[in-house]
Motif scaffolding. Sequence first.
Motif, PDB file in Angstrom:
ATOM      1  N   ASP A  16      -7.375   5.443  -9.960  1.00  0.00           N
ATOM      2  CA  ASP A  16      -6.796   6.223  -8.862  1.00  0.00           C
ATOM      3  C   ASP A  16      -5.676   7.122  -9.375  1.00  0.00           C
ATOM      4  O   ASP A  16      -5.521   8.264  -8.919  1.00  0.00           O
ATOM      5  N   THR A  61       0.247  -3.637  -9.810  1.00  0.00           N
ATOM      6  CA  THR A  61      -0.063  -3.309  -8.414  1.00  0.00           C
ATOM      7  C   THR A  61      -0.971  -4.315  -7.727  1.00  0.00           C
ATOM      8  O   THR A  61      -1.033  -4.347  -6.497  1.00  0.00           O
ATOM      9  N   HIS A  79       0.841  -1.199   0.000  1.00  0.00           N
ATOM     10  CA  HIS A  79       0.000   0.000   0.000  1.00  0.00           C
ATOM     11  C   HIS A  79       0.872   1.244   0.000  1.00  0.00           C
ATOM     12  O   HIS A  79       0.571   2.225  -0.700  1.00  0.00           O
ATOM     13  N   GLU A  80       1.942   1.203   0.775  1.00  0.00           N
ATOM     14  CA  GLU A  80       2.850   2.357   0.851  1.00  0.00           C
ATOM     15  C   GLU A  80       3.472   2.645  -0.503  1.00  0.00           C
ATOM     16  O   GLU A  80       3.601   3.806  -0.914  1.00  0.00           O
ATOM     17  N   LYS A  81       3.867   1.575  -1.227  1.00  0.00           N
ATOM     18  CA  LYS A  81       4.478   1.766  -2.537  1.00  0.00           C
ATOM     19  C   LYS A  81       3.458   2.343  -3.521  1.00  0.00           C
ATOM     20  O   LYS A  81       3.781   3.195  -4.347  1.00  0.00           O
ATOM     21  N   LYS A  82       2.220   1.869  -3.432  1.00  0.00           N
ATOM     22  CA  LYS A  82       1.175   2.424  -4.299  1.00  0.00           C
ATOM     23  C   LYS A  82       1.034   3.928  -4.059  1.00  0.00           C
ATOM     24  O   LYS A  82       0.932   4.716  -5.005  1.00  0.00           O
ATOM     25  N   GLN A  83       1.014   4.314  -2.770  1.00  0.00           N
ATOM     26  CA  GLN A  83       0.873   5.732  -2.453  1.00  0.00           C
ATOM     27  C   GLN A  83       2.080   6.528  -2.939  1.00  0.00           C
ATOM     28  O   GLN A  83       1.940   7.677  -3.396  1.00  0.00           O
ATOM     29  N   GLU A  84       3.255   5.922  -2.865  1.00  0.00           N
ATOM     30  CA  GLU A  84       4.452   6.591  -3.371  1.00  0.00           C
ATOM     31  C   GLU A  84       4.321   6.870  -4.865  1.00  0.00           C
ATOM     32  O   GLU A  84       4.687   7.947  -5.351  1.00  0.00           O
ATOM     33  N   LEU A 110       1.525   7.149  -6.595  1.00  0.00           N
ATOM     34  CA  LEU A 110       0.504   8.168  -6.805  1.00  0.00           C
ATOM     35  C   LEU A 110       1.037   9.567  -6.508  1.00  0.00           C
ATOM     36  O   LEU A 110       0.814  10.512  -7.275  1.00  0.00           O
ATOM     37  N   GLU A 111       1.765   9.715  -5.396  1.00  0.00           N
ATOM     38  CA  GLU A 111       2.301  11.018  -5.037  1.00  0.00           C
ATOM     39  C   GLU A 111       3.373  11.470  -6.022  1.00  0.00           C
ATOM     40  O   GLU A 111       3.436  12.649  -6.398  1.00  0.00           O
ATOM     41  N   LYS A 147       1.673  12.740  -9.142  1.00  0.00           N
ATOM     42  CA  LYS A 147       1.152  14.092  -8.964  1.00  0.00           C
ATOM     43  C   LYS A 147       2.254  15.130  -9.072  1.00  0.00           C
ATOM     44  O   LYS A 147       2.095  16.169  -9.726  1.00  0.00           O
ATOM     45  N   ALA A 205      -5.597  11.043  -9.148  1.00  0.00           N
ATOM     46  CA  ALA A 205      -4.520  11.723  -8.435  1.00  0.00           C
ATOM     47  C   ALA A 205      -3.940  12.853  -9.281  1.00  0.00           C
ATOM     48  O   ALA A 205      -3.712  13.966  -8.789  1.00  0.00           O
TER      49      ALA A 205
END
Length: 245
Positions: free
Chosen positions: A206, A198, A7-12, A14-15, A18, A210
């Motif tokens: 997503d 993913t 999950h952390e890698k997915k958020q990385e 996405l960020e 952006k 984002a």
Amino acid sequence: MTIVISHEKKQEILEASKEWFREKIAKGHIRNTLKLTDPKHFNINPFLAAYLANFIEGNSHPTSIARALLLPRVLGTSITTSFGNHIQDFTNILLDAFGSTTAGIDIEFEDQIDHQRKYCQLKSGPNTINKDDVETIAGHFRGVINLGRTNNLRIPHDDMIVGVVYGVPSDLSSHYKRITSQYHHPVIIGQELWHRITGDPGFYDDLIEAIASVAVESDFKQEFEDVVNQLAQSEVIKALSDTNT
């Protein structure tokens, strides 16, 4: 080595996506728009300028002509060209997470659908390769398969893939389709590619959301009006208006 994205890698991802859009696309779009105060930046068709102004504004005032010139450039060719030029920077986000040390391969990952290791060349969009690229891609894949045999590692054709970052299968050009039909390597595009990387079938949406969220930072309305007014003050635009009043 098995890579299961967290999950952390997915958020990385996405960020990072952006930030890429903010820095490479949005800021460049603004810079390019601010330059468009001089008619020399346009190939003006004097037969169409007044017509297009009347078409969208109902008159051929200088500001209307300026707006008719600016809108296609700002909303079309400018941003599209910028996106295309910088899409390789975007793929670097994936290279950082899954970069391959295998020659001719961009990323390696465990497919979260079939759980096979995939060797992938990344491409940006569904129309971004030509005829010669097909042979080059097939040659790289053939080299990896042959090297695997030398090292007693069997790599099926289905595990050598081309991954296209955005789009849908129906958008794929004939060159991409030939990679599958002639060389039997899958071309995986858009939602399915991100799902396989993913494990999240909604990740592509997503990702789009984002990047779209950066839009709230992109209110350029007043600055755009300033560009319209400056362009409208040029003698070239005034002359086009005078001939139609």
